[in-house]
Design a protein around this motif. Structure first.
Motif, PDB file in Angstrom:
ATOM      1  N   SER A  55       1.955 -10.592 -10.190  1.00 43.87           N
ATOM      2  CA  SER A  55       1.395  -9.865  -9.161  1.00 43.87           C
ATOM      3  C   SER A  55       0.092  -9.294  -9.690  1.00 43.87           C
ATOM      4  O   SER A  55      -0.130  -9.028 -10.999  1.00 43.87           O
ATOM      5  N   PHE A  56      -0.955  -9.013  -8.847  1.00 41.56           N
ATOM      6  CA  PHE A  56      -1.987  -8.519  -9.242  1.00 41.56           C
ATOM      7  C   PHE A  56      -2.311  -7.094  -8.506  1.00 41.56           C
ATOM      8  O   PHE A  56      -2.391  -7.114  -7.551  1.00 41.56           O
ATOM      9  N   VAL A  57      -2.847  -6.235  -9.148  1.00 39.88           N
ATOM     10  CA  VAL A  57      -3.222  -5.029  -8.648  1.00 39.88           C
ATOM     11  C   VAL A  57      -4.672  -4.478  -8.834  1.00 39.88           C
ATOM     12  O   VAL A  57      -5.185  -4.460  -9.872  1.00 39.88           O
ATOM     13  N   ASP A  58      -5.104  -4.453  -7.814  1.00 45.76           N
ATOM     14  CA  ASP A  58      -6.769  -3.950  -7.848  1.00 45.76           C
ATOM     15  C   ASP A  58      -6.935  -2.506  -7.487  1.00 45.76           C
ATOM     16  O   ASP A  58      -6.371  -1.907  -6.480  1.00 45.76           O
ATOM     17  N   THR A  59      -7.599  -1.809  -8.600  1.00 45.23           N
ATOM     18  CA  THR A  59      -7.675  -0.451  -8.598  1.00 45.23           C
ATOM     19  C   THR A  59      -8.798   0.109  -7.942  1.00 45.23           C
ATOM     20  O   THR A  59      -9.213   1.415  -7.938  1.00 45.23           O
ATOM     21  N   ARG A  60      -9.722  -0.532  -7.244  1.00 47.50           N
ATOM     22  CA  ARG A  60     -10.830  -0.417  -6.844  1.00 47.50           C
ATOM     23  C   ARG A  60     -10.635   0.867  -5.369  1.00 47.50           C
ATOM     24  O   ARG A  60      -9.481   0.504  -5.295  1.00 47.50           O
ATOM     25  N   SER A  61     -11.588   0.872  -4.979  1.00 49.34           N
ATOM     26  CA  SER A  61     -11.337   1.754  -3.703  1.00 49.34           C
ATOM     27  C   SER A  61     -11.028   0.654  -2.495  1.00 49.34           C
ATOM     28  O   SER A  61     -11.127  -0.347  -2.770  1.00 49.34           O
ATOM     29  N   ALA A  76      -4.214  -0.669  -5.091  1.00 48.74           N
ATOM     30  CA  ALA A  76      -3.411   0.608  -5.422  1.00 48.74           C
ATOM     31  C   ALA A  76      -4.565   1.570  -5.982  1.00 48.74           C
ATOM     32  O   ALA A  76      -4.905   1.358  -7.129  1.00 48.74           O
ATOM     33  N   ALA A  77      -5.478   2.218  -5.200  1.00 52.46           N
ATOM     34  CA  ALA A  77      -6.689   2.957  -5.623  1.00 52.46           C
ATOM     35  C   ALA A  77      -6.291   3.812  -6.767  1.00 52.46           C
ATOM     36  O   ALA A  77      -5.423   4.434  -6.621  1.00 52.46           O
ATOM     37  N   ASP A  98       4.205   3.220  -7.537  1.00 55.79           N
ATOM     38  CA  ASP A  98       5.261   2.468  -6.721  1.00 55.79           C
ATOM     39  C   ASP A  98       4.851   1.295  -6.023  1.00 55.79           C
ATOM     40  O   ASP A  98       5.507   0.285  -5.536  1.00 55.79           O
ATOM     41  N   LYS A  99       3.360   1.203  -6.139  1.00 54.29           N
ATOM     42  CA  LYS A  99       2.877  -0.431  -5.689  1.00 54.29           C
ATOM     43  C   LYS A  99       3.149  -1.333  -6.700  1.00 54.29           C
ATOM     44  O   LYS A  99       2.806  -2.904  -6.361  1.00 54.29           O
ATOM     45  N   LEU A 100       3.330  -1.170  -7.941  1.00 60.38           N
ATOM     46  CA  LEU A 100       3.450  -2.262  -9.004  1.00 60.38           C
ATOM     47  C   LEU A 100       4.933  -2.707  -8.798  1.00 60.38           C
ATOM     48  O   LEU A 100       5.941  -2.207  -8.123  1.00 60.38           O
ATOM     49  N   TYR A 111      -6.754  -4.982 -12.393  1.00 57.95           N
ATOM     50  CA  TYR A 111      -8.054  -4.971 -12.415  1.00 57.95           C
ATOM     51  C   TYR A 111      -8.983  -4.009 -11.677  1.00 57.95           C
ATOM     52  O   TYR A 111      -8.369  -3.559 -10.802  1.00 57.95           O
ATOM     53  N   SER A 112     -10.249  -3.945 -11.930  1.00 59.46           N
ATOM     54  CA  SER A 112     -11.237  -3.012 -11.285  1.00 59.46           C
ATOM     55  C   SER A 112     -12.302  -4.049 -11.189  1.00 59.46           C
ATOM     56  O   SER A 112     -12.355  -5.132 -10.962  1.00 59.46           O
ATOM     57  N   ASP A 113     -13.543  -3.249 -11.379  1.00 60.06           N
ATOM     58  CA  ASP A 113     -15.000  -3.816 -11.493  1.00 60.06           C
ATOM     59  C   ASP A 113     -15.200  -4.481 -12.493  1.00 60.06           C
ATOM     60  O   ASP A 113     -15.866  -5.735 -12.464  1.00 60.06           O
TER      61      ASP A 113
END
Length: 154
Positions: A55-61, A76-77, A98-100, A111-113
């Motif tokens: 699973s990949f989670v993008d924390t950017r806007s 998942a900002a 909860d998005k994980l 990850y982010s930028d």
């Protein structure tokens, strides 16, 4: 008197320039190169994990996510108000844990930028603190992902 005013003005300008530089330097601070309880990975390692269905989670806007993201990534900002330091105060921030993945032993890549992207570092720290066992922080972030010409989803 004119000379005194010029001296004071020069001092004020120098102080303002120093403070501006200090703020910029703090904002551009690189994230740590270690992650207690997790792994820092390259985008190449991230691609292998993507191929293995991690699973990949993008924390950017949401806006930046919409411009492009790792294929299949979830948004998942991370809402950041804490300082950009390893000892940040997580109570000042918010992140949708909860998005994980529900299975806390399943691999998750956050990850982010890029290396100055504190949101993903902080999200990884929070995920580890909340009990996830296989947290991977892709420090190079989306910047390195696209620079490596890896697939992008829009």
């Amino acid at each position: 008197m004119v000379r005194s005013i010029l001296t004071i003005s020069s001092s004020v300008l120098a102080a303002a320039a120093f403070l501006s530089f200090g703020a910029t330097a703090a904002e551009d601070a690189q994230t740590p190169t270690t992650l207690a309880g997790g792994r820092i990975i390259s985008v190449e390692e991230g691609k292998k994990l993507l191929d293995a269905k991690a699973s990949f989670v993008d924390t950017r806007s949401v806006v930046n996510f919409g411009k492009g993201h790792v294929p299949g990534a979830l948004t998942a900002a991370y809402k950041e108000k804490s300082d950009k330091v390893p000892t940040f105060d997580a109570k000042l921030d918010s992140f949708e844990l909860d998005k994980l993945p529900k299975d806390k032993s399943a691999p998750v890549v956050i990850y982010s930028d890029g290396p100055s992207g504190w949101k993903s570092y902080k999200a990884a720290v929070l995920a580890i603190s909340a009990g996830w066992k296989s947290v991977h922080y892709m420090r190079g972030g989306f910047a390195d992902w696209t620079a490596s010409k890896l697939p992008v989803e829009r």
